[in-house]
Design a protein around this motif. Sequence first.
Motif, PDB file in Angstrom:
ATOM      1  N   GLU A  18       0.861  -1.183   0.000  1.00 51.90           N
ATOM      2  CA  GLU A  18       0.000   0.000   0.000  1.00 51.90           C
ATOM      3  C   GLU A  18       0.897   1.232   0.000  1.00 51.90           C
ATOM      4  N   SER A  19       0.870   1.969  -1.117  1.00 51.39           N
ATOM      5  CA  SER A  19       1.720   3.156  -1.258  1.00 51.39           C
ATOM      6  C   SER A  19       1.058   4.096  -2.272  1.00 51.39           C
ATOM      7  N   PRO A  20       1.618   5.295  -2.470  1.00 50.21           N
ATOM      8  CA  PRO A  20       1.033   6.217  -3.456  1.00 50.21           C
ATOM      9  C   PRO A  20       0.948   5.653  -4.868  1.00 50.21           C
ATOM     10  N   LEU A  21       1.803   4.660  -5.186  1.00 50.06           N
ATOM     11  CA  LEU A  21       1.786   4.028  -6.503  1.00 50.06           C
ATOM     12  C   LEU A  21       1.499   2.545  -6.307  1.00 50.06           C
ATOM     13  N   ALA A  22       0.375   2.078  -6.816  1.00 44.70           N
ATOM     14  CA  ALA A  22      -0.083   0.711  -6.572  1.00 44.70           C
ATOM     15  C   ALA A  22       0.986  -0.316  -6.931  1.00 44.70           C
ATOM     16  N   GLY A  23       1.265  -1.194  -5.980  1.00 44.41           N
ATOM     17  CA  GLY A  23       2.184  -2.298  -6.217  1.00 44.41           C
ATOM     18  C   GLY A  23       3.655  -1.951  -6.168  1.00 44.41           C
ATOM     19  N   LYS A  24       3.976  -0.690  -5.940  1.00 46.07           N
ATOM     20  CA  LYS A  24       5.378  -0.265  -5.900  1.00 46.07           C
ATOM     21  C   LYS A  24       5.620   0.601  -4.674  1.00 46.07           C
ATOM     22  N   VAL A  25       6.873   0.616  -4.242  1.00 41.22           N
ATOM     23  CA  VAL A  25       7.288   1.489  -3.151  1.00 41.22           C
ATOM     24  C   VAL A  25       7.889   2.746  -3.763  1.00 41.22           C
ATOM     25  N   VAL A  26       7.409   3.905  -3.313  1.00 45.51           N
ATOM     26  CA  VAL A  26       7.899   5.179  -3.830  1.00 45.51           C
ATOM     27  C   VAL A  26       9.003   5.698  -2.905  1.00 45.51           C
ATOM     28  N   PRO A  49      15.532   4.416  -7.128  1.00 42.55           N
ATOM     29  CA  PRO A  49      14.378   4.391  -8.039  1.00 42.55           C
ATOM     30  C   PRO A  49      14.542   3.323  -9.117  1.00 42.55           C
ATOM     31  N   GLY A  50      13.458   2.624  -9.428  1.00 48.79           N
ATOM     32  CA  GLY A  50      13.473   1.622 -10.479  1.00 48.79           C
ATOM     33  C   GLY A  50      14.261   0.373 -10.155  1.00 48.79           C
ATOM     34  N   ALA A  51      14.486   0.101  -8.871  1.00 48.09           N
ATOM     35  CA  ALA A  51      15.267  -1.079  -8.469  1.00 48.09           C
ATOM     36  C   ALA A  51      14.350  -2.144  -7.880  1.00 48.09           C
ATOM     37  N   LYS A  52      14.888  -3.375  -7.769  1.00 47.64           N
ATOM     38  CA  LYS A  52      14.134  -4.487  -7.201  1.00 47.64           C
ATOM     39  C   LYS A  52      14.656  -4.802  -5.801  1.00 47.64           C
ATOM     40  N   THR A 101      10.017   4.279 -10.657  1.00 49.19           N
ATOM     41  CA  THR A 101      11.082   4.850 -11.477  1.00 49.19           C
ATOM     42  C   THR A 101      11.114   6.367 -11.292  1.00 49.19           C
ATOM     43  N   THR A 102      12.183   6.991 -11.761  1.00 46.17           N
ATOM     44  CA  THR A 102      12.300   8.448 -11.659  1.00 46.17           C
ATOM     45  C   THR A 102      11.151   9.136 -12.371  1.00 46.17           C
ATOM     46  N   ALA A 103      10.785   8.622 -13.565  1.00 45.10           N
ATOM     47  CA  ALA A 103       9.670   9.201 -14.322  1.00 45.10           C
ATOM     48  C   ALA A 103       8.366   9.088 -13.535  1.00 45.10           C
ATOM     49  N   GLU A 104       8.140   7.945 -12.898  1.00 48.81           N
ATOM     50  CA  GLU A 104       6.923   7.763 -12.105  1.00 48.81           C
ATOM     51  C   GLU A 104       6.911   8.686 -10.887  1.00 48.81           C
ATOM     52  N   ILE A 105       8.079   8.879 -10.277  1.00 45.05           N
ATOM     53  CA  ILE A 105       8.161   9.783  -9.128  1.00 45.05           C
ATOM     54  C   ILE A 105       7.837  11.212  -9.553  1.00 45.05           C
ATOM     55  N   VAL A 106       8.395  11.641 -10.705  1.00 45.75           N
ATOM     56  CA  VAL A 106       8.127  12.989 -11.216  1.00 45.75           C
ATOM     57  C   VAL A 106       6.645  13.142 -11.527  1.00 45.75           C
ATOM     58  N   SER A 107       6.047  12.092 -12.127  1.00 46.69           N
ATOM     59  CA  SER A 107       4.624  12.131 -12.453  1.00 46.69           C
ATOM     60  C   SER A 107       3.777  12.261 -11.186  1.00 46.69           C
ATOM     61  N   LEU A 108       4.152  11.513 -10.149  1.00 49.71           N
ATOM     62  CA  LEU A 108       3.427  11.611  -8.877  1.00 49.71           C
ATOM     63  C   LEU A 108       3.569  13.000  -8.272  1.00 49.71           C
ATOM     64  N   GLN A 109       4.774  13.556  -8.331  1.00 48.46           N
ATOM     65  CA  GLN A 109       4.995  14.891  -7.783  1.00 48.46           C
ATOM     66  C   GLN A 109       4.206  15.941  -8.557  1.00 48.46           C
ATOM     67  N   ARG A 110       4.149  15.774  -9.902  1.00 46.94           N
ATOM     68  CA  ARG A 110       3.383  16.705 -10.719  1.00 46.94           C
ATOM     69  C   ARG A 110       1.900  16.621 -10.367  1.00 46.94           C
ATOM     70  N   ALA A 111       1.412  15.390 -10.240  1.00 41.60           N
ATOM     71  CA  ALA A 111      -0.002  15.209  -9.889  1.00 41.60           C
ATOM     72  C   ALA A 111      -0.306  15.801  -8.522  1.00 41.60           C
ATOM     73  N   ALA A 112       0.615  15.611  -7.567  1.00 40.77           N
ATOM     74  CA  ALA A 112       0.422  16.172  -6.231  1.00 40.77           C
ATOM     75  C   ALA A 112       0.429  17.693  -6.273  1.00 40.77           C
TER      76      ALA A 112
END
Length: 352
Positions: free
Chosen positions: A167-175, A233-236, A262-273
Motif C-alpha cells: 500500500e503506497s502512493p503508486l499501486a504495487g510499488k514502493v515510492v 528508483p526503479g530497483a528491485k 522509477t524516476t519518471a513515475e516519481i516525477v509524475s506523482l509529484q506533478r499530480a500532487a
Amino acid sequence: MTVYVDYWHFDENYIASWASMSVANPVEIHQATFELALDRRDETKYVLSERAGYEWFSLVYPSHVAKVKETLQAYVNNEKVFSVVNSYCNGLLTFDEWNSRIKADIEWIDRYGNAWISTGPFMLTKLDKDAQVLELTAFRDPTYPFKPGDWYFGIPVPATIKSVKIESPLAGKVVPGSDASIRIDVAGLPPLHVKYILRDAAGNIIAFAEAEKIGDYSFSIELPASLTAEFTPGAKYALQLIAYSDVVAMPDIKKEIFETATTAEIVSLQRAAFEKALEGVSARVGSLEQAVHSASARIGTIESKVAEQTERLTSVEAQLSSLQTMLYVVLALSIIALLLAVLLLLRKPKPT
C-alpha cells in the motif's frame, strides 16, 4: 562443543536443529574413513569432496569397502590407533570393546558387502550400483517400547502466507521518500507470528524485524519515508517472510520481489500532487473572492443604512433647531408680557 554452520533461519530453533551433530557410523568406521580419504588420500586417491584426479570416497563402493576392511583388520590389537580413537570418546572405550567392534564391522562387511553401518529402523543389506538396485531390510527390535501409531497425532495445520499487498502512493510499488505499508494475511493456528528480512538487489540486509500484528491473521510492515528515501528508483528489492505458529512447528517461508517507482513515475506523482495542491489553492482563492464580494455587498448595505440614518439625524437636528427658535421666541414674548404687566401695576393710580 561449539558448532558453526553457514545457515540462517528466522526461528533460532531451526538453526539449532541444523547445527545438531550425531554420529552416523561407528567411531572405528570414521577413523578408517579419515585415514583413507584424508591421511592417505595421495596414496588411495580417495577424498571426501570433489577433487580432480580423485575418487569421492564411499562406504558402499566394492573397491572402497575392500580398503575399509583391510584398514579395519590393521586396527585389531593396534594400541596406537586405539589411543587416538579413545581420545575422541573421552576415554570411555576399552581395548576389548575396540577389538570386538572391529570384529563385528568385518563380519558385517563380509555378510552384506558394504561398510555402511548405522542406526535406525532399516539396514542396507544389498547394493548393486551397476544394476541400480538397493535393498533395505527392516530392523525391528522386540524391546522397542513404541508401536506404529503411537506418535501419530493427526495431520498438522501449518502456518500459511495467503497474500502480500503493498500500500503506497503508486499501486504495487514502493515510492522512494514516501511512506509505504505492506499488508500480510496468513492462515493457521493462532497465535501466529510473521518475521521478515528486507534486502536490496545486492543482497544487503536493509531491515530485519517482526511484523506488526493488526489481527489474529493480519500483519503489517511499515516502511517510513526516512527508510524508503534510501531506496534506488526503479530497483528491485527482496522481502523474505516467514509465518509460524506457537503450536505447530511448520512455518511457511515466502519470498516476494517488489520494485520501487522509477524516476519518471516519481516525477509524475509529484506533478499530480502539485496540480492537486494547486487546485486546492485555486478553490480556496475562489472561496475567498466570494467572501470578499459578500463582504463588499454587506459594507455597501451598511453604508446605505448609515447614510439613511445620517439623513434622519439631520432632519431631527433641523426640527430641534426650529423648536429651539420657537422656544426662544415664546420665552422672549413671555418676558415682554411680564414686563408690561409690571409696568401696568406701577402706573395704576393710588386710591385717595
